[in-house]
Motif scaffolding. Sequence first.
Motif, short mmCIF file in Angstrom:
data_model
loop_
_atom_site.label_atom_id
_atom_site.label_comp_id
_atom_site.label_asym_id
_atom_site.label_seq_id
_atom_site.Cartn_x
_atom_site.Cartn_y
_atom_site.Cartn_z
N TYR A 1 75.55 -45.79 -10.90
CA TYR A 1 76.81 -45.82 -11.65
C TYR A 1 77.14 -44.38 -12.01
CZ TYR A 1 75.64 -50.74 -12.65
OH TYR A 1 75.33 -52.07 -12.56
N SER A 2 78.40 -43.99 -11.89
CA SER A 2 78.81 -42.66 -12.35
C SER A 2 80.08 -42.80 -13.18
CB SER A 2 79.11 -41.73 -11.17
OG SER A 2 77.95 -41.57 -10.40
N ILE A 3 80.26 -41.84 -14.07
CA ILE A 3 81.47 -41.91 -14.90
C ILE A 3 82.34 -40.68 -14.66
CG2 ILE A 3 80.58 -43.37 -16.76
CD1 ILE A 3 80.02 -40.77 -18.32
N PHE A 4 83.62 -40.90 -14.73
CA PHE A 4 84.62 -39.82 -14.68
C PHE A 4 85.47 -40.03 -15.93
CE2 PHE A 4 83.15 -40.57 -10.47
CZ PHE A 4 83.07 -39.32 -9.89
N GLU A 5 85.06 -39.33 -16.99
CA GLU A 5 85.59 -39.67 -18.32
C GLU A 5 87.11 -39.57 -18.41
OE1 GLU A 5 83.42 -37.11 -20.94
OE2 GLU A 5 81.70 -38.45 -21.02
N SER A 6 87.64 -38.41 -18.00
CA SER A 6 89.07 -38.24 -18.26
C SER A 6 89.91 -39.08 -17.29
CB SER A 6 89.48 -36.77 -18.20
OG SER A 6 89.12 -36.26 -16.95
N ALA A 7 89.35 -39.42 -16.14
CA ALA A 7 90.08 -40.29 -15.21
C ALA A 7 89.87 -41.77 -15.56
CB ALA A 7 89.64 -40.02 -13.78
N ASN A 8 88.99 -42.04 -16.52
CA ASN A 8 88.66 -43.43 -16.89
C ASN A 8 88.16 -44.24 -15.70
OD1 ASN A 8 89.19 -43.70 -19.69
ND2 ASN A 8 91.32 -43.24 -19.18
N ILE A 9 87.33 -43.59 -14.92
CA ILE A 9 86.82 -44.28 -13.73
C ILE A 9 85.30 -44.42 -13.84
CG2 ILE A 9 86.42 -44.04 -11.23
CD1 ILE A 9 89.34 -44.48 -11.54
N ILE A 10 84.84 -45.57 -13.42
CA ILE A 10 83.40 -45.76 -13.25
C ILE A 10 83.19 -46.09 -11.78
CG2 ILE A 10 81.48 -47.31 -13.81
CD1 ILE A 10 82.80 -47.49 -16.64
N ARG B 1 97.56 -44.18 -12.68
CA ARG B 1 97.36 -42.77 -13.07
C ARG B 1 95.88 -42.42 -13.05
NH1 ARG B 1 101.00 -43.33 -16.55
NH2 ARG B 1 99.69 -43.52 -18.39
N ASN B 2 95.04 -43.35 -13.49
CA ASN B 2 93.60 -43.10 -13.44
C ASN B 2 93.13 -42.88 -12.00
OD1 ASN B 2 93.50 -43.44 -16.19
ND2 ASN B 2 92.79 -45.56 -16.10
N PHE B 3 93.61 -43.73 -11.11
CA PHE B 3 93.22 -43.57 -9.70
C PHE B 3 93.78 -42.26 -9.14
CE2 PHE B 3 92.73 -48.39 -9.30
CZ PHE B 3 91.37 -48.33 -9.15
N HIS B 4 95.02 -41.93 -9.53
CA HIS B 4 95.63 -40.71 -9.00
C HIS B 4 94.83 -39.49 -9.44
CE1 HIS B 4 99.83 -42.85 -8.65
NE2 HIS B 4 98.89 -43.41 -7.93
N THR B 5 94.42 -39.50 -10.72
CA THR B 5 93.61 -38.37 -11.21
C THR B 5 92.32 -38.29 -10.41
OG1 THR B 5 94.51 -38.81 -13.39
CG2 THR B 5 92.60 -37.38 -13.31
N LEU B 6 91.72 -39.44 -10.19
CA LEU B 6 90.45 -39.45 -9.45
C LEU B 6 90.63 -38.85 -8.06
CD1 LEU B 6 87.45 -40.73 -9.56
CD2 LEU B 6 88.40 -42.36 -7.95
N VAL B 7 91.67 -39.29 -7.37
CA VAL B 7 91.87 -38.82 -5.99
C VAL B 7 92.17 -37.33 -6.00
CG1 VAL B 7 93.36 -39.00 -3.96
CG2 VAL B 7 92.61 -41.07 -5.13
N TRP C 1 91.81 -28.46 -1.42
CA TRP C 1 93.11 -29.13 -1.36
C TRP C 1 93.56 -29.68 -2.70
CZ3 TRP C 1 95.17 -27.22 2.55
CH2 TRP C 1 94.41 -26.95 3.70
N GLN C 2 92.70 -29.54 -3.70
CA GLN C 2 93.08 -30.09 -5.01
C GLN C 2 94.21 -29.27 -5.60
OE1 GLN C 2 89.59 -30.42 -7.48
NE2 GLN C 2 88.48 -31.50 -5.88
N GLY C 3 95.33 -29.87 -5.79
CA GLY C 3 96.48 -29.18 -6.37
C GLY C 3 97.15 -28.21 -5.41
N ALA C 4 96.69 -28.16 -4.17
CA ALA C 4 97.26 -27.19 -3.21
C ALA C 4 98.64 -27.66 -2.76
CB ALA C 4 96.35 -27.05 -2.01
N PRO C 5 99.64 -26.75 -2.79
CA PRO C 5 100.98 -27.15 -2.32
C PRO C 5 100.93 -27.55 -0.85
CG PRO C 5 100.94 -24.87 -3.16
CD PRO C 5 99.54 -25.36 -3.18
#
Length: 788
Positions: free
Chosen positions: A153-162, A312-318, A327-331
């Motif tokens: 199990y892993s957590i991604f706190e700000s994305a609210n993803i487990i 939004r949680n999924f979008h943050t995760l991706v 590619w994160q945030g890359a135009p």
Amino acid sequence: MILVNQDALEFHLQTNDSSYIIKVAETGHLINLHYGNKLKHREHFSTLDHRFNVKLGSTTNYAPEHGNLTLETLKLETACYGKGDYRDPQFQFEYADGSRTSDFIYKSYKLNSKKIKIDGLPSCHSPDNKNGPTSLTIILHEPVKNLELHIHYSIFESANIISRSAEVINTSSDIVNIEKALSACIDFSHSDFELIHLEGKWTKEAQLTRHALNKGNFQIDSKKGVSGANHNPFLCLAMPDCDEFKGECYGFGLVYSGNHQCSVEVSPYDYTRVMLGINSFDFRWVLSPKETFSLPEVVMTFSSGGLNSMSRNFHTLVNRHLVQAQWQGAPRPIQVNNWEATYFDFDAKKLLSIAKKAQELGIEMFVLDDGWFGKRDDETTSLGDYFDNKKLRGGVEKLSKRIKDLGLKFGIWVEPEMVSIDSQLYKKHPDWAIQHSDRSPSLGREQLLLDMSNPEVIDYLYEQLSNLFTRTNTDYVKWDHNRNFSDIYSAFLDKSQQASFSHRYVLGLYLLLEKLTNAFPNILFESCSSGGNRFDLGMLAYMPQTWTSDNTDALERMSIQYGTSLLYPLSTMSAHVSGRPSHQVLRNTSIETRFNVAAFGNLGFQLDITQLTPFESKAVKQQIAFYKQHRSLLQYGEFYRLKSPFENNQMLWMVINDDNSEALLGYYQKQQQSNSNLESIRLPMLNANDYYQVLNRPQYVNIRQFGDLVNEQLPVSIKDRGVLHGLLANHYMHEVTKENYELYGDQISAFGIPLKSQFVGTEMTDEVRFIGDCGSRIYQIRKLEINQ
Ligand code: GLA
């Protein structure tokens, strides 16, 4: 945070807004106590262990020392067949003696500060948790058959993803056949949900479907070898009152690109079981002693704020934890692609004329689609032969150079996983094609699959492609996959491995992609599979964007992109302005609406731009300038669905920046209604005390649309469809009614943006909006600085 109650063996996985609490039951089974709203951590959670405390008739007691306890009514985190749980199991094994019962019992746990990487499979990475461990591994043991399960199990706190994944480890000295091994099992003790999922087909992907649950098992899956347009590997359980902005829902996505199965089962006791993983259909994996079998990752999120917040949680995760770091945030560049412009019928001159026009319009990249290699002038030939076709004198290297000399980036199309029977590659290596020598194979798009389970094929493709990418100095690759699996048989695998082919294919693909993306970190890869036939989280781990659909009709794209956004952010969706009429539905939509839809995603143009009228050229130039100005918002802004095209004549969506000072609202109308009502658009996400201006993007209407009525507006009289009418229509930029609304955030939230009336057939003044059939607007919303 991951918190552990040591004595009670309770594990509390907390994200910013959710809690996932599991526990080792007295039997040693891992059970779920709570998944939902965030709970304060307590010394124990025994009150959440809500169970039947009555003897239930016609159930199987697990063991005499546990009295009436039956596995059938436990909320199991791992479910096996054979000890009294009659719901669909997550795991099924066949052991050397032919027995098939399994029972996994707690052995130990480990906390890890780093996110665990899954061997051979893509997974989320770089959690940005504030403190404490990131991952929890629970080790379960099959005492009789000596098998281990490691549940991660892993957590991604700000994305609210487990996230969850698992490994099956054969610690015995016998071979074990894995018949079924799904990545996650999550049980709820009620069935008050509705199910949302994305169904579809070619040119009709991501159709949002919502329905009540019934007793029994409901399953979506893919047997096509790819994740497939028929059912995206995604499920959402929503409470009946859950809408885009309120209510509770759970989202589940699978990071995998092959055959999947996602099921929801309501038991006789109204428990709901959700499971996702590799499809057990046509699957068997022989696990030898000491070997490990890794299962793909499942990502889960809970939202109490409706579907938008789930997305939004999924979008943050991706955007932050799935696509590769560079590619994160890359135009993402604006491209022109020659497919719908030329299909196979092109030469260097034609392509360069498109590129030149692209440069004039402000487009940033030229993408050479199918048909540039071997002797490929149609679908029947040459896949596998990635050497230059005689159409391009001087070949792709020269073309790439000339494109780059124009100041554009260069991109190229490949379909590496396929082979045409009419190809040099097939002549040389017929055994690399997926088929059985005793049967003539069924073809899909005239082609066969290559055996991606064969390491020689992977090595060959790596070499061919590296060579191509290097010699063309390519900036972008469109990686296509245009047929589903059939005639599955690999000449490379032995008999006992044949039923594992589909999964081995995916593993081979991932290996190739891992190698290529490591070797060419600056190439932007776009995944495509006849459009969105392989739009999944697994591919996005290597290729940060996907060709959303082969359907480029603006009206159809509205629902396709709307549905896709449930799980996938705008930065992953490529969306192109194509020709008129649409090649898929022969519909005529204005160049402005085609842009207004494609602008919410990675913008491209896929039409013969050398044939644009002066009117269209001017409009496109302005569109491109607008897109560049708002690119970061349109690719990475927080996305909201406001009005669904699946239920309404209109569709609304918007993107907004972090501090709510800037937003773009997309407004679309399928059909003009007669005598339409007043409209105001309520937006709950703006800052209540800020003062906002709402302007429509200046856009133009072709006066041909007004026919004879154009004379109502002009000082001189012109003949409908006459030469002068045509000339004017091609040149005259008739701007749509200007709109400018100013009001406070709380007013927009409570009352709405008070839009001007639509044209109702009486008069056309500056106070009237003419939207029309397939009409649209983009409204720019920005905070104004005012003196208090
Ligand atoms: C598939 C893709 C299209 C195009 C063609 C080329 O259909 O989805 O975009 O690249 O292949 O053959």
